[in-house]
Design an enzyme around this catalytic site. Structure first.
Site, short mmCIF file in Angstrom:
data_model
loop_
_atom_site.label_atom_id
_atom_site.label_comp_id
_atom_site.label_asym_id
_atom_site.label_seq_id
_atom_site.Cartn_x
_atom_site.Cartn_y
_atom_site.Cartn_z
N GLY A 90 -4.52 4.37 4.46
CA GLY A 90 -5.08 3.96 5.82
C GLY A 90 -4.08 2.71 6.54
N LYS A 105 -1.10 10.31 6.48
CA LYS A 105 -1.24 9.08 7.03
C LYS A 105 -1.83 9.38 8.67
CE LYS A 105 0.16 4.60 7.93
NZ LYS A 105 -0.29 3.60 6.87
N LYS A 122 0.99 -1.16 0.02
CA LYS A 122 0.11 -0.10 0.01
C LYS A 122 0.82 1.03 -0.06
CE LYS A 122 -2.34 0.95 3.71
NZ LYS A 122 -2.07 -0.28 4.42
#
Length: 237
Positions: free
Chosen positions: A110, A37, A15
């Site tokens: 995420g 973040k 990711k």
């Protein structure tokens, strides 16, 4: 899209490297980019986190981390065990909205998968996407087992009225097996959304300049790249 939420089908699916690639491709296309973040887990105060990795790989981006918890756990659990306040969806929405005022693209990365708990109320990244009215990019594994978790993630998005922007394979192997090759066709069907890229395994270890040059070639035009799913599939059959 001014805000794009990036989630994974699980942990360790690539990711952060995909987020860096999307950022690098957007910067190469002349767009200003911020990376948010909300909750960084598993990293001590002195260690570089995911935002630092994206900044290292992508270059001229604005990075913002809202909270950091030392243990590699779900954000809600990590916050509780650290005796610290969790990060809540409204706080994330406000931070992303502020960044969107001064950047062409804000990437919200995420922690783990879509429905990982962020606080004691059970809030998730899906709640953040809902507040932001933002599409969600799903980073998936390439091989056997990925279709089910990709379909589940996409179903969870649809059930909440959220849009799946597409799927990016987070770590395309140098020697793909049969399941991985078949998934080029099956992943978009499982997700009900287009396949928007495939980032080669090990890309995060490339020199930053090499990464930035290569990134647009890993991503579809929707993500400021030149990658084409049909052409990619034909090259691997």
């Amino acid at each position: 899209m001014s805000v794009l939420v990036v989630t994974g089908t699980g942990t360790e699916v690539g990711k952060t490297v995909v987020t860096a690639a999307v950022a690098a491709a957007a910067v190469a296309a002349g767009r200003s980019v911020a990376v948010l973040k909300p909750a960084q887990t598993g990293v001590t105060a002195q260690e570089p986190g995911d935002v630092a990795e994206v900044e290292r790989l992508a270059g001229a981006v604005t990075g913002l981390e809202l909270a950091r918890y030392p243990e590699p756990l779900a954000p809600a659990t990590a916050a509780r065990r650290a005796g610290r306040a969790p990060v809540r969806p409204k706080e994330i929405e406000q931070a992303a909205s502020r960044l969107a005022e001064s950047h062409d693209l804000v990437l919200v990365e995420g922690a783990g998968g879509l429905l990982v708990r962020m606080d004691e109320a059970g809030s998730t990244l899906a709640d953040v996407a809902g507040l932001l009215d933002a599409p969600v990019l799903v980073v998936a594994q390439p091989g056997l087992g990925t279709l089910n978790i990709t379909a589940l993630t996409a179903e969870a998005l649809r059930s909440r009225g959220l849009r799946c922007a597409g799927v990016v394979i987070g770590s395309w192997p140098a020697v793909p097996d049969l399941a991985t090759l078949c998934n080029l066709t099956d992943l978009p069907e499982a997700a009900g959304a287009p396949l928007l890229g495939a980032v080669p395994e090990g890309s995060g270890t490339l020199p930053a300049a090499t990464f930035r040059t290569a990134a647009p070639g890993w991503l579809a035009p929707e993500l400021s790249g030149t990658w084409d799913a049909g052409r990619f599939a034909s090259q691997h059959h």
